[in-house]
Design a protein around this motif. Sequence first.
Motif, PDB file in Angstrom:
ATOM      1  N   SER A   1      -2.419   0.580  -6.888  1.00  0.00           N
ATOM      2  CA  SER A   1      -3.097  -0.230  -7.902  1.00  0.00           C
ATOM      3  C   SER A   1      -4.014   0.602  -8.784  1.00  0.00           C
ATOM      4  O   SER A   1      -4.782   0.075  -9.578  1.00  0.00           O
ATOM      5  N   GLY A   2      -3.930   1.933  -8.672  1.00  0.00           N
ATOM      6  CA  GLY A   2      -4.745   2.828  -9.487  1.00  0.00           C
ATOM      7  C   GLY A   2      -5.163   4.040  -8.683  1.00  0.00           C
ATOM      8  O   GLY A   2      -5.625   3.902  -7.547  1.00  0.00           O
ATOM      9  N   ILE A   3      -5.014   5.228  -9.246  1.00  0.00           N
ATOM     10  CA  ILE A   3      -5.253   6.470  -8.507  1.00  0.00           C
ATOM     11  C   ILE A   3      -6.748   6.711  -8.328  1.00  0.00           C
ATOM     12  O   ILE A   3      -7.504   6.804  -9.295  1.00  0.00           O
ATOM     13  N   GLU A   4      -7.166   6.812  -7.060  1.00  0.00           N
ATOM     14  CA  GLU A   4      -8.549   7.142  -6.723  1.00  0.00           C
ATOM     15  C   GLU A   4      -8.544   8.054  -5.498  1.00  0.00           C
ATOM     16  O   GLU A   4      -7.492   8.494  -5.029  1.00  0.00           O
TER      17      GLU A   4
ATOM     18  N   THR B   1       0.857  -1.191   0.000  1.00  0.00           N
ATOM     19  CA  THR B   1       0.000   0.000   0.000  1.00  0.00           C
ATOM     20  C   THR B   1       0.897   1.247   0.000  1.00  0.00           C
ATOM     21  O   THR B   1       0.801   2.109   0.874  1.00  0.00           O
ATOM     22  N   THR B   2       1.761   1.310  -0.996  1.00  0.00           N
ATOM     23  CA  THR B   2       2.788   2.357  -1.043  1.00  0.00           C
ATOM     24  C   THR B   2       2.303   3.686  -1.598  1.00  0.00           C
ATOM     25  O   THR B   2       3.047   4.671  -1.601  1.00  0.00           O
ATOM     26  N   GLY B   3       1.073   3.741  -2.109  1.00  0.00           N
ATOM     27  CA  GLY B   3       0.518   5.017  -2.540  1.00  0.00           C
ATOM     28  C   GLY B   3       1.028   5.490  -3.884  1.00  0.00           C
ATOM     29  O   GLY B   3       1.240   4.690  -4.805  1.00  0.00           O
ATOM     30  N   ALA B   4       1.267   6.795  -3.998  1.00  0.00           N
ATOM     31  CA  ALA B   4       1.602   7.398  -5.291  1.00  0.00           C
ATOM     32  C   ALA B   4       2.550   8.573  -5.095  1.00  0.00           C
ATOM     33  O   ALA B   4       2.753   9.064  -3.987  1.00  0.00           O
ATOM     34  N   SER B   5       3.141   9.010  -6.201  1.00  0.00           N
ATOM     35  CA  SER B   5       3.992  10.206  -6.212  1.00  0.00           C
ATOM     36  C   SER B   5       3.406  11.223  -7.187  1.00  0.00           C
ATOM     37  O   SER B   5       2.627  10.872  -8.075  1.00  0.00           O
ATOM     38  N   GLU B   6       3.803  12.485  -7.014  1.00  0.00           N
ATOM     39  CA  GLU B   6       3.268  13.547  -7.855  1.00  0.00           C
ATOM     40  C   GLU B   6       3.934  13.584  -9.230  1.00  0.00           C
ATOM     41  O   GLU B   6       5.130  13.334  -9.350  1.00  0.00           O
ATOM     42  N   LYS B   7       3.145  13.921 -10.228  1.00  0.00           N
ATOM     43  CA  LYS B   7       3.681  14.149 -11.569  1.00  0.00           C
ATOM     44  C   LYS B   7       4.109  15.610 -11.699  1.00  0.00           C
ATOM     45  O   LYS B   7       3.647  16.472 -10.947  1.00  0.00           O
TER      46      LYS B   7
ATOM     47  N   PHE C   1       0.307  -1.145 -18.285  1.00  0.00           N
ATOM     48  CA  PHE C   1       0.071   0.298 -18.335  1.00  0.00           C
ATOM     49  C   PHE C   1      -1.408   0.530 -18.624  1.00  0.00           C
ATOM     50  O   PHE C   1      -1.905   0.178 -19.696  1.00  0.00           O
ATOM     51  N   ILE C   2      -2.105   1.118 -17.647  1.00  0.00           N
ATOM     52  CA  ILE C   2      -3.529   1.415 -17.785  1.00  0.00           C
ATOM     53  C   ILE C   2      -3.696   2.918 -17.608  1.00  0.00           C
ATOM     54  O   ILE C   2      -3.558   3.446 -16.493  1.00  0.00           O
ATOM     55  N   ARG C   3      -3.966   3.608 -18.712  1.00  0.00           N
ATOM     56  CA  ARG C   3      -4.034   5.072 -18.673  1.00  0.00           C
ATOM     57  C   ARG C   3      -5.078   5.563 -17.672  1.00  0.00           C
ATOM     58  O   ARG C   3      -4.851   6.539 -16.937  1.00  0.00           O
ATOM     59  N   GLU C   4      -6.227   4.890 -17.613  1.00  0.00           N
ATOM     60  CA  GLU C   4      -7.294   5.337 -16.720  1.00  0.00           C
ATOM     61  C   GLU C   4      -6.915   5.225 -15.243  1.00  0.00           C
ATOM     62  O   GLU C   4      -7.519   5.876 -14.387  1.00  0.00           O
ATOM     63  N   LEU C   5      -5.938   4.379 -14.938  1.00  0.00           N
ATOM     64  CA  LEU C   5      -5.482   4.206 -13.553  1.00  0.00           C
ATOM     65  C   LEU C   5      -4.188   4.977 -13.286  1.00  0.00           C
ATOM     66  O   LEU C   5      -3.577   4.814 -12.238  1.00  0.00           O
ATOM     67  N   SER C   6      -3.763   5.770 -14.276  1.00  0.00           N
ATOM     68  CA  SER C   6      -2.651   6.733 -14.143  1.00  0.00           C
ATOM     69  C   SER C   6      -1.260   6.130 -14.226  1.00  0.00           C
ATOM     70  O   SER C   6      -0.303   6.715 -13.709  1.00  0.00           O
ATOM     71  N   GLY C   7      -1.114   4.989 -14.893  1.00  0.00           N
ATOM     72  CA  GLY C   7       0.241   4.478 -15.078  1.00  0.00           C
ATOM     73  C   GLY C   7       0.311   2.971 -15.032  1.00  0.00           C
ATOM     74  O   GLY C   7      -0.693   2.269 -15.217  1.00  0.00           O
TER      75      GLY C   7
ATOM     76  N   CYS D   1       2.424  26.166  -8.202  1.00  0.00           N
ATOM     77  CA  CYS D   1       2.064  24.915  -7.533  1.00  0.00           C
ATOM     78  C   CYS D   1       1.483  23.951  -8.570  1.00  0.00           C
ATOM     79  O   CYS D   1       0.515  24.283  -9.262  1.00  0.00           O
ATOM     80  N   LEU D   2       2.097  22.784  -8.702  1.00  0.00           N
ATOM     81  CA  LEU D   2       1.702  21.816  -9.727  1.00  0.00           C
ATOM     82  C   LEU D   2       0.840  20.708  -9.127  1.00  0.00           C
ATOM     83  O   LEU D   2       1.280  19.963  -8.250  1.00  0.00           O
ATOM     84  N   ALA D   3      -0.393  20.621  -9.614  1.00  0.00           N
ATOM     85  CA  ALA D   3      -1.310  19.553  -9.208  1.00  0.00           C
ATOM     86  C   ALA D   3      -1.798  18.868 -10.482  1.00  0.00           C
ATOM     87  O   ALA D   3      -2.957  18.983 -10.874  1.00  0.00           O
ATOM     88  N   VAL D   4      -0.882  18.179 -11.144  1.00  0.00           N
ATOM     89  CA  VAL D   4      -1.151  17.643 -12.478  1.00  0.00           C
ATOM     90  C   VAL D   4      -1.241  16.115 -12.475  1.00  0.00           C
ATOM     91  O   VAL D   4      -0.991  15.469 -13.478  1.00  0.00           O
ATOM     92  N   GLY D   5      -1.611  15.571 -11.344  1.00  0.00           N
ATOM     93  CA  GLY D   5      -1.845  14.138 -11.300  1.00  0.00           C
ATOM     94  C   GLY D   5      -0.831  13.370 -10.475  1.00  0.00           C
ATOM     95  O   GLY D   5       0.189  13.927 -10.037  1.00  0.00           O
ATOM     96  N   LEU D   6      -1.112  12.099 -10.268  1.00  0.00           N
ATOM     97  CA  LEU D   6      -0.279  11.209  -9.465  1.00  0.00           C
ATOM     98  C   LEU D   6       0.098   9.975 -10.267  1.00  0.00           C
ATOM     99  O   LEU D   6      -0.599   9.590 -11.206  1.00  0.00           O
ATOM    100  N   THR D   7       1.202   9.361  -9.882  1.00  0.00           N
ATOM    101  CA  THR D   7       1.671   8.120 -10.497  1.00  0.00           C
ATOM    102  C   THR D   7       1.795   7.050  -9.420  1.00  0.00           C
ATOM    103  O   THR D   7       2.404   7.297  -8.376  1.00  0.00           O
ATOM    104  N   PRO D   8       1.220   5.863  -9.622  1.00  0.00           N
ATOM    105  CA  PRO D   8       1.343   4.811  -8.613  1.00  0.00           C
ATOM    106  C   PRO D   8       2.804   4.471  -8.317  1.00  0.00           C
ATOM    107  O   PRO D   8       3.622   4.372  -9.232  1.00  0.00           O
ATOM    108  N   LEU D   9       3.129   4.312  -7.026  1.00  0.00           N
ATOM    109  CA  LEU D   9       4.488   3.953  -6.602  1.00  0.00           C
ATOM    110  C   LEU D   9       4.602   2.420  -6.601  1.00  0.00           C
ATOM    111  O   LEU D   9       4.352   1.771  -5.585  1.00  0.00           O
TER     112      LEU D   9
END
Length: 370
Positions: free
Chosen positions: A296-299, A114-120, A267-273, A246-254
């Motif tokens: 496992s997908g940005i929500e 459950t490592t989350g995501a990083s900012e794009k 690679f699933i575009r709808e899940l951000s990576g 300030c950049l809020a342009v999405g997240l990428t799964p870690l």
Amino acid sequence: MRDVEVLVIGGGPAGLCAAAAAASLGAHVLICERDYVPGGQLVKQTHKFFGSEKQYAGDRGIAIGRRLIEEAHQNPNIEVLTEATVIGIYEDGIVTVFHRNQHIKIRPKRTIITTGASEKFLAFPGNDLPGIYGAGAVQTLMNVAGVKPAEKVLMVGAGNIGLIVSYQLLQAGVEVVGIVEAAPRIGGYLVHASKIRRAGVPILTGHTVKEAYGKDKLEGVIVCKLDEKFQQISGTEQDIPCDTLCLAVGLTPLTELCWQAGCEMAFIRELSGHVPLVDENLETTVPGIYAAGDVSGIEEASSAMVEGRLAGYAAAGSLGYEPEKAHERREAAAAELSELRSGPTGEKILAGLEKTAAKLAARKGEAKGC
């Protein structure tokens, strides 16, 4: 070497809920959190949550975080290691953790990632100037460190993160000179956008950053309009003076640990990576390894918490802890997820999940063929 029944990697909303779920059935859980305090993004979220009572609707993220952390510390079946960075999952199943200047080797029976995501971030001339941040960093400065991060901010991104952080900046006494969004319409919830507009902050949809300028630090940003193919339109430039972008342009799964563990990825575009392929129990293609939350997908955090519970019930049930009750609770969590993903806001996620399910089915078909 430590033997652990359930290892949870990441102490954010998904990880804390996964641990609580597994422990409620009797499993012994170890949470490894790389920060000095668990809670993940919840520790800096001062806005109220949506959803239902089960997802803490009406409570602020910081209050939800405190509650989940307190429950974890009070549960005798849960041990929390902070400042514990998982640096490897190896082919023999051993997990190595760097914990306060020493290495620990862990042999888990089940692992929940459950490592989350990083900012794009965006590429544009001048994007390395001091004064350009990710929205998460700005939110941490304000709501965790208590530091006013700027005087005059331009926000890029009108999704929920961009809108929420913009409002929190206003609450902290920072002037928000505008929000720039490349899409033709706002991506976040209307309730967040309405608060921003009532405060007099302009939201420029169909625009992007052309360049940032400044001598030793950011002094201003040139923005311009985009056409229907997202190409910059010459002659539409606007100069917006500001000291912070300030950049809020999405997240990428870690997902580094998923790759290292040998999980099948896609690679699933709808899940951000790139995300791991998981089944209905959120188990990856590596038996005994589960993935839940943004990895496992940005929500939204609400979905991450429910996914964490689902994975926790599944992992504990697979170890023989009250399998019938585990199945019932897993089904209830799956129903919650379906409810959260209903309506227009969930269409993108559901489309992504359909793609992962199809790829997983194809993989299983290939395996049978062999």
